[in-house]
Design a protein around this motif. Structure first.
Motif, PDB file in Angstrom:
ATOM      1  N   UNK A 146       0.846  -1.188   0.000  1.00  0.00           N
ATOM      2  CA  UNK A 146       0.000   0.000   0.000  1.00  0.00           C
ATOM      3  C   UNK A 146       0.886   1.245   0.000  1.00  0.00           C
ATOM      4  N   UNK A 147       0.293   2.393   0.277  1.00  0.00           N
ATOM      5  CA  UNK A 147       1.040   3.646   0.206  1.00  0.00           C
ATOM      6  C   UNK A 147       1.263   4.195   1.615  1.00  0.00           C
ATOM      7  N   UNK A 148       2.527   4.267   2.019  1.00  0.00           N
ATOM      8  CA  UNK A 148       2.913   4.823   3.312  1.00  0.00           C
ATOM      9  C   UNK A 148       3.393   6.252   3.072  1.00  0.00           C
ATOM     10  N   UNK A 149       2.872   7.205   3.848  1.00  0.00           N
ATOM     11  CA  UNK A 149       3.133   8.624   3.574  1.00  0.00           C
ATOM     12  C   UNK A 149       3.548   9.378   4.840  1.00  0.00           C
ATOM     13  N   UNK A 150       4.408  10.349   4.652  1.00  0.00           N
ATOM     14  CA  UNK A 150       4.898  11.162   5.766  1.00  0.00           C
ATOM     15  C   UNK A 150       3.833  12.081   6.348  1.00  0.00           C
ATOM     16  N   UNK A 151       3.171  12.854   5.491  1.00  0.00           N
ATOM     17  CA  UNK A 151       2.453  14.032   5.975  1.00  0.00           C
ATOM     18  C   UNK A 151       0.938  14.012   5.814  1.00  0.00           C
ATOM     19  N   UNK A 152       0.413  13.205   4.876  1.00  0.00           N
ATOM     20  CA  UNK A 152      -1.031  13.207   4.667  1.00  0.00           C
ATOM     21  C   UNK A 152      -1.447  11.903   4.011  1.00  0.00           C
ATOM     22  N   UNK A 153      -2.692  11.481   4.204  1.00  0.00           N
ATOM     23  CA  UNK A 153      -3.144  10.228   3.585  1.00  0.00           C
ATOM     24  C   UNK A 153      -3.562  10.424   2.132  1.00  0.00           C
ATOM     25  N   UNK A 154      -3.692   9.314   1.435  1.00  0.00           N
ATOM     26  CA  UNK A 154      -4.297   9.311   0.111  1.00  0.00           C
ATOM     27  C   UNK A 154      -5.723   8.790   0.267  1.00  0.00           C
ATOM     28  N   UNK A 158      -6.573  12.262  -6.658  1.00  0.00           N
ATOM     29  CA  UNK A 158      -6.034  13.621  -6.719  1.00  0.00           C
ATOM     30  C   UNK A 158      -4.995  13.864  -5.625  1.00  0.00           C
ATOM     31  N   UNK A 159      -5.089  13.110  -4.547  1.00  0.00           N
ATOM     32  CA  UNK A 159      -4.135  13.272  -3.448  1.00  0.00           C
ATOM     33  C   UNK A 159      -2.725  12.815  -3.813  1.00  0.00           C
ATOM     34  N   UNK A 160      -2.603  12.056  -4.911  1.00  0.00           N
ATOM     35  CA  UNK A 160      -1.282  11.621  -5.355  1.00  0.00           C
ATOM     36  C   UNK A 160      -0.513  12.725  -6.071  1.00  0.00           C
ATOM     37  N   UNK A 172       5.592   2.737 -11.401  1.00  0.00           N
ATOM     38  CA  UNK A 172       5.898   4.119 -11.773  1.00  0.00           C
ATOM     39  C   UNK A 172       4.877   4.676 -12.759  1.00  0.00           C
ATOM     40  N   UNK A 173       4.478   3.881 -13.753  1.00  0.00           N
ATOM     41  CA  UNK A 173       3.511   4.345 -14.747  1.00  0.00           C
ATOM     42  C   UNK A 173       2.172   4.714 -14.144  1.00  0.00           C
ATOM     43  N   UNK A 174       1.543   3.826 -13.374  1.00  0.00           N
ATOM     44  CA  UNK A 174       0.271   4.184 -12.733  1.00  0.00           C
ATOM     45  C   UNK A 174       0.375   5.399 -11.813  1.00  0.00           C
ATOM     46  N   UNK A 175       1.474   5.528 -11.069  1.00  0.00           N
ATOM     47  CA  UNK A 175       1.647   6.720 -10.228  1.00  0.00           C
ATOM     48  C   UNK A 175       1.685   7.981 -11.089  1.00  0.00           C
ATOM     49  N   UNK A 176       2.440   7.903 -12.195  1.00  0.00           N
ATOM     50  CA  UNK A 176       2.561   9.064 -13.084  1.00  0.00           C
ATOM     51  C   UNK A 176       1.221   9.453 -13.688  1.00  0.00           C
ATOM     52  N   UNK A 177       0.360   8.460 -13.930  1.00  0.00           N
ATOM     53  CA  UNK A 177      -0.956   8.740 -14.517  1.00  0.00           C
ATOM     54  C   UNK A 177      -1.789   9.648 -13.631  1.00  0.00           C
TER      55      UNK A 177
END
Length: 331
Positions: A146-154, A158-160, A172-177
């Motif tokens: 999953x996605x571990x984040x420093x400052x805010x959740x997803x 749009x939060x990405x 990398x491709x899906x993140x860039x999308x």
């Protein structure tokens, strides 16, 4: 004469109560404390017991004999009799075994992934044919990351936007999308990069909160699934396999499902412990809405379809396997 008899008696007393017919070596890049190593240790004891002591397996842990990236080649070359293998990490070759795990995007139940994958191995001989010189006796399935984040959740895609996230190349491709930058770096460098804010997050499983201490440097764990698929993970050298009698080979084959499931069970225990540790450290967990998960998962589809077509061009059943995996996902 009496002295000679006494010496012989002492020598016999020093021998084990039985001598195995087959003394085999097992090599793994993992330690015995790792979930994969712990499953291996239980499996070794099980094989020895079920063989009635005819098989004795000596393990070599922690990369003393074998690496993860070249494990299949090393095993086929005879560096050990049995070994942990991971064709998914190979730089090239083993195309179906290496690339098919990525076709399980969107799956969230690792047991279902394992079931579907093992059915594919039965249905399509190419998986075994690619691993020439190795007989597979166990499979692994990765628990979702999953996605571990420093400052805010997803919570929405749009939060990405604008985030820098340590990621495997496949993501990398899906993140860039969705406006995020995927950054490749060794996991050993990820902790200080999170601590200093060089990256905003990392794609990792629950267990990394504890095993890699990520709970100390992230505040949020957003459950946006990244499936890791399944792959062959233990094998016997082909010449060694041919030298074993049928009843011993049957013991190994009859324990293939047991080893695969036990590996998953211990991996899941590590996941549970990682989540519990994260909660203790104050990490906030949030589920991501199903429609958001579905939209994100579909961003994997175009590239994976191209991968399947590339496999087709090699004369391998890429599209047929992909269609089977996607159909099983909706069942």
């Amino acid at each position: 004469m009496l002295r000679t008899t006494a010496v012989i008696a002492l020598c016999l007393a020093a021998l084990p109560a039985w001598a195995a017919d087959f003394n085999l070596t097992y090599a793994s890049p993992y330690t015995e404390a790792h979930p994969y190593g712990a499953a291996d240790a239980e499996w070794i004891a099980r094989i020895e017991e079920q063989s009635g002591g005819r098989v004795d397996i000596t393990p070599y842990w922690g990369r003393t004999l074998i690496t993860s990236r070249e494990g299949v080649d090393e095993l086929a070359a005879g560096v050990a009799d049995i070994a942990y293998i991971a064709p998914i990490y190979a730089r090239s070759g083993y195309d179906m075994n290496r690339l098919v795990p990525g076709m399980f995007y969107g799956y969230t139940d690792p047991k279902k992934v394992l079931d579907v994958y093992m059915d594919l191995v039965e249905q399509f001989p190419v998986f075994d044919e690619e691993l020439d010189g190795v007989h597979v006796v166990g499979y692994n399935v990765g628990t979702p990351m999953h996605v571990l984040l420093r400052d805010k959740p997803v919570e929405t895609l749009d939060d990405l936007q604008g985030l820098r996230i340590r990621s495997a190349v496949d993501f990398i491709g899906p993140l860039a999308a969705f406006g995020a930058e995927g950054v490749t770096m060794p996991m050993t460098e990820t902790y200080p990069s999170l601590e200093k804010g060089v990256v905003d997050g990392v794609i990792a499983p629950y267990e990394a909160l504890k095993s890699l201490s990520f709970a100390e440097v992230v505040g949020y764990y957003s459950e946006l699934p990244h499936s890791r698929g399944a792959y062959p993970s233990r094998g016997v050298n082909g010449d060694v396999w041919s030298s074993l009698p049928e009843d011993i080979r049957r013991i190994f084959d009859d324990n293939t499902e047991w080893l695969s499931l036990r590996t998953l069970e211990l991996a899941q225990e590590a996941e549970d412990a990682g989540r519990a540790y994260g909660e203790e450290q104050g990490v906030k967990f949030n589920a991501v809405a199903p429609e958001v998960v579905a939209e994100y998962s579909e961003s994997f589809a175009p590239v994976i379809r191209e991968v399947a077509e590339d496999l087709d061009a090699m004369g391998k059943p890429g599209t047929e396997v992909l269609d089977t995996i996607r159909a099983a996902h909706t069942q």
